[in-house]
Structure formats: structure tokens, C-alpha cells
Motif scaffolding. Structure first.
Motif, short mmCIF file in Angstrom:
data_model
loop_
_atom_site.label_atom_id
_atom_site.label_comp_id
_atom_site.label_asym_id
_atom_site.label_seq_id
_atom_site.Cartn_x
_atom_site.Cartn_y
_atom_site.Cartn_z
N LEU A 122 0.81 -1.22 0.00
CA LEU A 122 0.00 0.00 0.00
C LEU A 122 0.84 1.28 0.00
O LEU A 122 0.30 2.36 -0.10
CB LEU A 122 -0.93 0.01 1.22
N VAL A 125 0.21 3.53 -2.91
CA VAL A 125 -1.13 4.12 -2.79
C VAL A 125 -1.09 5.31 -1.83
O VAL A 125 -1.58 6.40 -2.15
CB VAL A 125 -2.16 3.07 -2.29
N VAL A 129 -1.71 9.39 -2.71
CA VAL A 129 -2.73 10.20 -2.04
C VAL A 129 -2.08 11.38 -1.33
O VAL A 129 -2.56 12.52 -1.44
CB VAL A 129 -3.53 9.34 -1.03
N SER A 156 -8.66 7.55 2.61
CA SER A 156 -8.44 7.30 1.18
C SER A 156 -7.65 6.02 0.95
O SER A 156 -7.95 5.25 0.02
CB SER A 156 -7.71 8.48 0.54
N VAL A 157 -6.64 5.76 1.78
CA VAL A 157 -5.84 4.54 1.62
C VAL A 157 -6.69 3.31 1.88
O VAL A 157 -6.62 2.32 1.13
CB VAL A 157 -4.62 4.58 2.57
N CYS A 159 -9.96 3.07 1.56
CA CYS A 159 -10.91 2.94 0.45
C CYS A 159 -10.25 2.31 -0.77
O CYS A 159 -10.86 1.48 -1.46
CB CYS A 159 -11.49 4.31 0.09
N GLU A 160 -9.00 2.69 -1.02
CA GLU A 160 -8.26 2.10 -2.14
C GLU A 160 -7.99 0.63 -1.89
O GLU A 160 -8.13 -0.21 -2.80
CB GLU A 160 -6.94 2.85 -2.35
N TRP A 161 -7.59 0.29 -0.66
CA TRP A 161 -7.28 -1.11 -0.35
C TRP A 161 -8.53 -1.98 -0.49
O TRP A 161 -8.45 -3.11 -0.98
CB TRP A 161 -6.72 -1.21 1.07
N ALA A 163 -10.96 -1.16 -2.47
CA ALA A 163 -11.48 -0.90 -3.82
C ALA A 163 -12.97 -0.55 -3.76
O ALA A 163 -13.77 -1.05 -4.56
CB ALA A 163 -11.24 -2.09 -4.74
N GLY A 166 -16.72 4.57 -6.10
CA GLY A 166 -16.57 6.01 -5.86
C GLY A 166 -17.69 6.63 -5.07
O GLY A 166 -17.46 7.46 -4.19
N ARG A 169 -17.25 6.07 -1.32
CA ARG A 169 -16.08 6.68 -0.66
C ARG A 169 -16.41 8.01 -0.01
O ARG A 169 -15.83 8.35 1.02
CB ARG A 169 -14.94 6.85 -1.67
N ASP A 221 -8.06 -6.93 -3.91
CA ASP A 221 -8.35 -5.96 -2.85
C ASP A 221 -8.59 -6.66 -1.51
O ASP A 221 -8.75 -7.89 -1.43
CB ASP A 221 -9.58 -5.14 -3.23
#
Length: 414
Positions: A122, A125, A129, A156-157, A159-161, A163, A166, A169, A221
Motif C-alpha cells: 500500500l 497508494v 494520495v 483514502s488509503v 478505500c483504495e485497499w 477498492a 466512488g 467513498r 483488494d
């Protein structure tokens, strides 16, 4: 065997975690309590301030971590809130609040996904961000480190992990802020219960849709990995357990990581010699994280309940008694840390209890450290000047220590 203990300790100061003075600076009170009454009973609970006593209780599995769900149920009954089934289950089935054998089962499954290598993946990522957030601030010439950087970065991290789609989020942050009341049920009003109940249902429904989609089309993810994890005997997380793990990732990790970054940034502003060490060597970002966790840890207090009579620090704690372990006090114990009130990146800071200890040690500690390390590596590239003389500490929680805001003027380091 009969447990022998000395008479009750008498503190020279009154422990009051709700006072404005404690919120601004709890460490003078901790210091006095360590000297005069390191283990004493007040506000209906035992308060522990020495590193040795705090560590001993965290390691002793006869001290239960299941107190919060009990307090949620009691508070709900007192306020006439009957429809709190999902809220109660969220507490009873969360890693943070379970004891063995439930804890061992859940931890064994989740640990298969929360690995050091998975967290390390991560870093790009978190870097992307942090770069985006700081570039936006550079254009403006100013930055509220809490609202514009430390707050959105860990959310944000995660949410990315996971996946997350949008549209979800944008809702996770406000939902997480509302659900955090479950960590301190004594502060909840009837309106708070109604709001938390609504939010938990909305959050659970949204995650159920994500889970269904990942089962149809799994990816790399976090949610896909959690869905797929199995023990050697074929045990897996249930649908609701999966949802609760995802919710608690945000609830337990966001506020504390935000405060870790904010508290560290404030310490650097107050100690320009240490800020110079960071500016001159990006490798010192890791030292800033470790020393901040010791010097001004985000999670200051956590509770346990005794399941048997036991002596701690010369005091007899009876079965059923509540125990408040002061992590922030333990981390400034001079018996463990030389000159504990000094912020020093060169000390190493090993032995701090900011993430707890023992079987309930923070599952997301490695992720918090990585995100904060990336944050400080970025902040070293700008010169920060505070835009306020006084700092406003949040008052919506008495267990988490963090700033409400930290506005600074920034310019690139020459």
C-alpha cells in the motif's frame, strides 16, 4: 490462595479526563498520579498509570476486553433504546472487543489478510494520495494539517485497499465519525443511538452489495481477500463478520491515524531541532512515527474488566471491577524512557504501548505506521509556520487525543 494487597492509594490530584486542562495536556496529571497513586480507584474504576502495571494488565487474559459491548447494552437500556441488535452484535463480534475463543478464531482468519507484505504493497497508494493532498495545499500556500491532510489520507488509503466504489467513498468518512460513539458508550444520548443505528444499517447494506460483487468477480483488494480466507479446517468469516471487519477498519483506524499524524506534526512544529533532523534525512520519517506514538499517542486510554481477584501494583482488584489503563501515561514512565517529556527522534522509542500489547495489540498498527511515515516524508518537503498561537484539541472523545485543526502556512523547502 488469598491475595494480599496494601491499603488504598490516595492521589495528590484528582483524575478528571473530561476537563479542559486534561484535554490540552494530560501529562502533568499522569506524572502526579504515577508518583502519588499509580493504581487507584476513582469514577467507579481503577486507574493505572505505570508502564509495568499497564503492560501487565494488557498481557493478562483474565482481564476482559468485552466491556464496551456490555456498556453499550447498559446505556441503551438506560436511555430506553431497544432496537440496537446490530449495534450490539458489531461490538460482540469485533476483534477489538472479543475474548477467547471468539477472538482467537477471528484473529486467526483476519491475520491471514493483514500481513506485513500486504500492508507494504500500500505504500505507493499512500504516496500517491499524500502527494495529491499536499500539491493542492501548495497551490493555496496554506494547509490545515488535520482537515486537509491527516484526515483524508488514512480514509483514502483504506478505500483504495478495499477498492470501494466512488459513490461509497464520499460517505465512509461521515459514517465513521458517527459510529465512533460506540467506543465510548457513556457519552451517547438517545439521539446518538438513533443516528448510530441508522448509520450502521446503511454502512452494512452498502458493504453487503460490495461483498456480493466481489464474490462474483474477486480481485486483489482487501474485501476479496477477506471473502476468500479460510483456515485449515475450512472455517471462514460469515457475511456479517466480514461487514463488521470492514466497518471496524475505519472506526478503529481512521481517528487514531489522523491524530497520530496531527500530533506528530505539532511536535515537529514545537521542536524545530527535531524537524531539522527529518528535513535533512527522509529516513527519519519512521523515527517521527515511533517517537510520536510514545510521546503523544492517539489512543490515550482503554478499558478492561477483571474476571478474577488479582493484585496490581499493590492494590487488590476484584472480579467485575473496571480498569482504565492509561497508555499515554505508561509511554512517559521514566522507569522505561529516559527524559520521557522530551521529544527525541534519536531515542528509538521501543517499548511504547501506543498499540496496546498482547493478544489485543492493534491489528492495524503496521498500516497506521506506514501511512504516518508517508505523511511525514511528505511534510518534510515544506516549511510549516503555524497560523495560530493556541491549538484546539478535539472534545468529542476522551480516549483519543488529537487536534481539531492545525492550520499552517507552507512553502517549499529551499
Amino acid at each position: 490462595m488469598t491475595v494480599q494487597a496494601s491499603g488504598p492509594a490516595r492521589p495528590r490530584v484528582r483524575f478528571n479526563p473530561f476537563s479542559a486542562e486534561f484535554r490540552c495536556d494530560p501529562y502533568p496529571m499522569y506524572r502526579e498520579l504515577r508518583l502519588s497513586a499509580p493504581v487507584h480507584k476513582t469514577l467507579g474504576m481503577w486507574v493505572l498509570t505505570r508502564h509495568a502495571d499497564v503492560k501487565a494488565v494488557l498481557l493478562d487474559r483474565s482481564f476482559s476486553a468485552g466491556l464496551i459491548p456490555q456498556l453499550v447494552s447498559a446505556r441503551a437500556e438506560r436511555l430506553g433504546q431497544s432496537d440496537v441488535g446490530r449495534i450490539e452484535r458489531l461490538g460482540r463480534k469485533s476483534l477489538v472487543f472479543t475474548d477467547n475463543p471468539d477472538h482467537a478464531r477471528l484473529r486467526g482468519l483476519v491475520n491471514r489478510v493483514f500481513t506485513a507484505s500486504a500492508v507494504a504493497e500500500l505504500r505507493p497508494v499512500a504516496t500517491a494520495v499524500a502527494t495529491r493532498l499536499l500539491d493542492s495545499a501548495r497551490a493555496a500556500g496554506s494547509l490545515d494539517i488535520i482537515a486537509d491532510f491527516a484526515g483524508p489520507l488514512p480514509i483514502s488509503v483504506l478505500c483504495e485497499w478495499m477498492a470501494l466504489p466512488g459513490e461509497l467513498r464520499t460517505r465512509v468518512g461521515p459514517w465513521t465519525h458517527d459510529i465512533r460513539f460506540l467506543l465510548e458508550p457513556g457519552l451517547m444520548t438517545a439521539a446518538d443511538f438513533a443516528r448510530v443505528r441508522e448509520v450502521v444499517e446503511e454502512f452494512a447494506a452498502a458493504l453487503a452489495e460490495v461483498l456480493a460483487a466481489r464474490r462474483r468477480r474477486p480481485g486483489a483488494d482487501l474485501i476479496s481477500r477477506l471473502c476468500a480466507t479460510r483456515t485449515g479446517g475450512g472455517d471462514a468469516l460469515s457475511e456479517e463478520e466480514l461487514i463488521f471487519v470492514c466497518i471496524m477498519c475505519f472506526v478503529a483506524g481512521n481517528e487514531t491515524t489522523k491524530s497520530l499524524i496531527g500530533n506528530g506534526a505539532l511536535a515537529l512544529l514545537r521542536h524545530p531541532d527535531q524537524a531539522a533532523l527529518l528535513r535533512n534525512d527522509p529516513e527519519n520519517a519512521r523515527a517521527v512515527v515511533a517517537e510520536t506514538l510514545r510521546y503523544d499517542c492517539p489512543l490515550q486510554l482503554t478499558k478492561r474488566s477483571a474476571t478474577r481477584d488479582v493484585e496490581v501494583g499493590g492494590q487488590l482488584i476484584r472480579a467485575g471491577d473496571q480498569v482504565l489503563v492509561c497508555l499515554g501515561a505508561a509511554n512517559r514512565d521514566p522507569e522505561i524512557f529516559a527524559e520521557p517529556d522530551r521529544f527525541d527522534l534519536t531515542r528509538g522509542a521501543s517499548g511504547h504501548l501506543a498499540f496496546g500489547h498482547g493478544m489485543h495489540g492493534c491489528l492495524g498498527g503496521q498500516l497506521a505506521e506506514l501511512v504516518a511515515e508517508v505523511a511525514f516524508a511528505h511534510l518534510r518537503t515544506v516549511e510549516m509556520t503555524p497560523l495560530a498561537d493556541e491549538f484546539d484539541w478535539q472534545d468529542h472523545s476522551f480516549i483519543v487525543r488529537g487536534l481539531r485543526s492545525l492550520p499552517v502556512r507552507i512553502r517549499d523547502v529551499a
